[in-house]
Write a protein that holds these residues in place. Structure first.
Motif, PDB file in Angstrom:
ATOM      1  N   ALA A 148       0.836  -1.207   0.000  1.00  0.00           N
ATOM      2  CA  ALA A 148       0.000   0.000   0.000  1.00  0.00           C
ATOM      3  C   ALA A 148       0.869   1.255   0.000  1.00  0.00           C
ATOM      4  CB  ALA A 148      -0.926  -0.007   1.212  1.00  0.00           C
ATOM      5  N   ILE A 149       1.963   1.216   0.748  1.00  0.00           N
ATOM      6  CA  ILE A 149       2.891   2.356   0.771  1.00  0.00           C
ATOM      7  C   ILE A 149       3.537   2.546  -0.597  1.00  0.00           C
ATOM      8  CG2 ILE A 149       5.084   3.185   1.725  1.00  0.00           C
ATOM      9  CD1 ILE A 149       4.267   1.816   4.367  1.00  0.00           C
ATOM     10  N   LYS A 150       3.974   1.449  -1.214  1.00  0.00           N
ATOM     11  CA  LYS A 150       4.591   1.523  -2.542  1.00  0.00           C
ATOM     12  C   LYS A 150       3.610   2.083  -3.573  1.00  0.00           C
ATOM     13  CE  LYS A 150       7.167  -1.951  -3.890  1.00  0.00           C
ATOM     14  NZ  LYS A 150       7.613  -3.348  -4.157  1.00  0.00           N
ATOM     15  N   GLN A 151       2.355   1.659  -3.483  1.00  0.00           N
ATOM     16  CA  GLN A 151       1.342   2.149  -4.422  1.00  0.00           C
ATOM     17  C   GLN A 151       1.100   3.640  -4.234  1.00  0.00           C
ATOM     18  OE1 GLN A 151       0.164   0.386  -6.871  1.00  0.00           O
ATOM     19  NE2 GLN A 151      -1.193   1.990  -7.657  1.00  0.00           N
ATOM     20  N   ALA A 152       1.075   4.087  -2.988  1.00  0.00           N
ATOM     21  CA  ALA A 152       0.879   5.515  -2.712  1.00  0.00           C
ATOM     22  C   ALA A 152       2.031   6.333  -3.276  1.00  0.00           C
ATOM     23  CB  ALA A 152       0.763   5.735  -1.201  1.00  0.00           C
ATOM     24  N   ILE A 153       3.249   5.823  -3.135  1.00  0.00           N
ATOM     25  CA  ILE A 153       4.422   6.526  -3.676  1.00  0.00           C
ATOM     26  C   ILE A 153       4.367   6.554  -5.197  1.00  0.00           C
ATOM     27  CG2 ILE A 153       6.934   6.441  -3.914  1.00  0.00           C
ATOM     28  CD1 ILE A 153       7.027   5.213  -1.091  1.00  0.00           C
ATOM     29  N   ALA A 154       4.079   5.392  -5.789  1.00  0.00           N
ATOM     30  CA  ALA A 154       4.097   5.278  -7.247  1.00  0.00           C
ATOM     31  C   ALA A 154       3.106   6.227  -7.908  1.00  0.00           C
ATOM     32  CB  ALA A 154       3.791   3.839  -7.657  1.00  0.00           C
ATOM     33  N   THR A 155       1.951   6.429  -7.286  1.00  0.00           N
ATOM     34  CA  THR A 155       0.895   7.236  -7.910  1.00  0.00           C
ATOM     35  C   THR A 155       0.964   8.713  -7.546  1.00  0.00           C
ATOM     36  OG1 THR A 155      -0.585   6.617  -6.092  1.00  0.00           O
ATOM     37  CG2 THR A 155      -0.709   5.295  -8.097  1.00  0.00           C
ATOM     38  N   HIS A 156       1.875   9.109  -6.660  1.00  0.00           N
ATOM     39  CA  HIS A 156       1.935  10.512  -6.246  1.00  0.00           C
ATOM     40  C   HIS A 156       3.336  11.110  -6.378  1.00  0.00           C
ATOM     41  CE1 HIS A 156      -1.829   9.189  -4.342  1.00  0.00           C
ATOM     42  NE2 HIS A 156      -2.197  10.452  -4.411  1.00  0.00           N
ATOM     43  N   ALA A 157       4.212  10.427  -7.107  1.00  0.00           N
ATOM     44  CA  ALA A 157       5.585  10.917  -7.254  1.00  0.00           C
ATOM     45  C   ALA A 157       5.832  11.520  -8.628  1.00  0.00           C
ATOM     46  CB  ALA A 157       6.576   9.780  -6.984  1.00  0.00           C
ATOM     47  N   ALA A 158       4.760  11.926  -9.320  1.00  0.00           N
ATOM     48  CA  ALA A 158       4.911  12.516 -10.651  1.00  0.00           C
ATOM     49  C   ALA A 158       5.850  13.712 -10.593  1.00  0.00           C
ATOM     50  CB  ALA A 158       3.545  12.941 -11.185  1.00  0.00           C
ATOM     51  N   GLY A 159       6.741  13.794 -11.580  1.00  0.00           N
ATOM     52  CA  GLY A 159       7.742  14.859 -11.615  1.00  0.00           C
ATOM     53  C   GLY A 159       9.102  14.377 -11.200  1.00  0.00           C
ATOM     54  N   SER A 160       9.132  13.257 -10.470  1.00  0.00           N
ATOM     55  CA  SER A 160      10.412  12.660 -10.086  1.00  0.00           C
ATOM     56  C   SER A 160      10.805  11.598 -11.104  1.00  0.00           C
ATOM     57  CB  SER A 160      10.311  12.033  -8.700  1.00  0.00           C
ATOM     58  OG  SER A 160       9.470  10.896  -8.737  1.00  0.00           O
ATOM     59  N   ILE A 161      12.028  11.091 -10.964  1.00  0.00           N
ATOM     60  CA  ILE A 161      12.521  10.071 -11.889  1.00  0.00           C
ATOM     61  C   ILE A 161      12.306   8.665 -11.328  1.00  0.00           C
ATOM     62  CG2 ILE A 161      14.603   9.165 -13.019  1.00  0.00           C
ATOM     63  CD1 ILE A 161      15.613  12.055 -13.146  1.00  0.00           C
ATOM     64  N   GLY A 162      12.426   8.532 -10.030  1.00  0.00           N
ATOM     65  CA  GLY A 162      12.255   7.216  -9.421  1.00  0.00           C
ATOM     66  C   GLY A 162      12.445   7.251  -7.920  1.00  0.00           C
ATOM     67  N   VAL A 163      12.151   6.147  -7.292  1.00  0.00           N
ATOM     68  CA  VAL A 163      12.292   5.995  -5.842  1.00  0.00           C
ATOM     69  C   VAL A 163      13.018   4.689  -5.564  1.00  0.00           C
ATOM     70  CG1 VAL A 163      11.030   5.566  -3.691  1.00  0.00           C
ATOM     71  CG2 VAL A 163      10.245   7.359  -5.264  1.00  0.00           C
ATOM     72  N   HIS A 164      13.971   4.723  -4.635  1.00  0.00           N
ATOM     73  CA  HIS A 164      14.674   3.494  -4.267  1.00  0.00           C
ATOM     74  C   HIS A 164      15.048   3.524  -2.789  1.00  0.00           C
ATOM     75  CE1 HIS A 164      18.841   5.244  -4.213  1.00  0.00           C
ATOM     76  NE2 HIS A 164      18.269   6.123  -5.012  1.00  0.00           N
ATOM     77  N   ASP A 165      15.596   2.421  -2.345  1.00  0.00           N
ATOM     78  CA  ASP A 165      16.002   2.233  -0.937  1.00  0.00           C
ATOM     79  C   ASP A 165      14.837   2.493   0.028  1.00  0.00           C
ATOM     80  OD1 ASP A 165      17.842   1.424   0.947  1.00  0.00           O
ATOM     81  OD2 ASP A 165      18.610   3.442   1.322  1.00  0.00           O
ATOM     82  N   LEU A 166      13.667   1.952  -0.318  1.00  0.00           N
ATOM     83  CA  LEU A 166      12.490   2.077   0.552  1.00  0.00           C
ATOM     84  C   LEU A 166      12.653   1.174   1.771  1.00  0.00           C
ATOM     85  CD1 LEU A 166       9.554   2.940   1.191  1.00  0.00           C
ATOM     86  CD2 LEU A 166       8.792   1.042  -0.267  1.00  0.00           C
ATOM     87  N   LYS A 167      12.500   1.750   2.969  1.00  0.00           N
ATOM     88  CA  LYS A 167      12.604   0.999   4.220  1.00  0.00           C
ATOM     89  C   LYS A 167      11.405   1.335   5.093  1.00  0.00           C
ATOM     90  CE  LYS A 167      17.674   1.300   4.202  1.00  0.00           C
ATOM     91  NZ  LYS A 167      18.842   1.911   4.867  1.00  0.00           N
ATOM     92  N   THR A 168      10.885   0.334   5.774  1.00  0.00           N
ATOM     93  CA  THR A 168       9.777   0.553   6.698  1.00  0.00           C
ATOM     94  C   THR A 168      10.054  -0.176   8.007  1.00  0.00           C
ATOM     95  OG1 THR A 168       8.549  -1.385   5.904  1.00  0.00           O
ATOM     96  CG2 THR A 168       8.097   0.729   4.824  1.00  0.00           C
TER      97      THR A 168
END
Length: 304
Positions: free
Chosen positions: A218-238
């Motif tokens: 759910a966290i990954k989905q929230a990031i994926a759909t609201h990070a427009a304008g960026s190139i990518g996301v990595h090193d996600l830790k919870t």
């Protein structure tokens, strides 16, 4: 957790003290009128519930204290310490039950006043069932490890009571008093298992175990759909500490993007994550394109 949620958890933790004392009184009365070692084992487990209720009440109050200079991330993990302590106490209670039961194997005796004793124990079991379900539901809703551990322990007490009731009815129906100590040993084994579950789950929290797979998705989905304008996301830790979820990741943006634009993306991401994990604590490291990606990656959904 909201202030209202904190208050609800504290209230339940407080009322757990008189509730556990009352149930223990009923179970020890059932043992006193029958002389059953199985009912004694049930009463001993309820004694652990009393001690655990006191511990949970004080620890939950401490865990809900706001962050301070010495504890900048808060006091949430104190709840796991309470749960581990309760798990250890459950194991000790199981060993005491085994000791009592083994001593009665060679010389079992039939119950005295069985109808009255079993009726008292049934009443205690009904009270425990209602209370345990309330604790588990509220603890899960407000992510209180101590409250959930208390509820799970009381629910194991309910299972114990049902087993005791069935076994003692067998002893009365067949005339074989040996069922009483044998049943007490079986009860102890179940209690040992419940104690291990409470300890292992709490140790996971103390060791900064990641959130459940469905929560991370759910966290990954929230990031994926609201990070427009960026190139990518990595090193996600919870990780989770009591009722709080901690989220940390690297946000890759174009090298020419302004600080304000990158900040706006971060604000949008924080709002999206908190929509699926209320009160989450989020740390975002912004870095320019060209940095080597590592860790858990999230593919950003581009704007149409």
């Amino acid at each position: 957790m909201s202030d209202e949620g904190n208050l609800t958890v504290r209230k339940l933790a407080f009322w757990g003290i008189p509730m556990s004392l009352g149930v223990m009184g009923l179970k020890m009365a059932a043992w006193w009128v029958t002389g059953s070692v199985a009912l004694l084992s049930d009463g001993l487990e309820s004694f652990v519930n009393v001690v655990a209720a006191f511990i949970a009440f004080f620890v939950i109050r401490y865990a809900q204290k706001p962050a301070d200079h010495d504890h900048p991330f808060g006091h949430h993990k104190a709840e796991y310490l309470s749960a581990v302590t309760e798990g250890v106490m459950i194991v000790v209670a199981a060993l005491l039950i085994v000791q009592q039961a083994v001593g009665h194997l060679a010389n079992p005796r039939m119950l005295e006043a069985p109808v009255l004793g079993l009726a008292i124990n049934i009443a205690a079991g009904v009270i425990n069932t209602v209370w345990a379900r309330l604790l588990i539901r509220t603890g899960r809703q407000h992510r209180s490890a101590a409250l959930m551990a208390d509820g799970q322990h009381i629910m194991s007490d309910v299972v114990t009571s049902v087993g005791v009731l069935v076994g003692l009815l067998l002893a009365l129906a067949t005339g074989y008093a040996i069922f009483d100590p044998i049943l007490a040993i079986l009860v102890a084994l179940n209690i040992l298992y419940q104690g291990w579950k409470v300890i292992s789950q709490s140790i996971g929290g103390l060791m900064d175990q990641a959130v459940e797979p469905q929560e991370q998705e759910a966290i990954k989905q929230a990031i994926a759909t609201h990070a427009a304008g960026s190139i990518g996301v990595h090193d996600l830790k919870t990780r989770r500490a009591g009722s709080v979820t901690f989220v940390d990741f690297h946000l890759v943006v174009p090298g020419k993007m302004t600080v304000r634009e990158a900040h706006d993306i971060c604000d949008r991401l924080e709002d999206a994550i908190r929509a699926v994990h209320a009160g989450a604590t989020i740390a975002i490291h912004v870095e320019p394109e060209g940095e080597k990606a590592h860790g858990i990656r999230v593919k950003v959904i581009k704007e149409a």
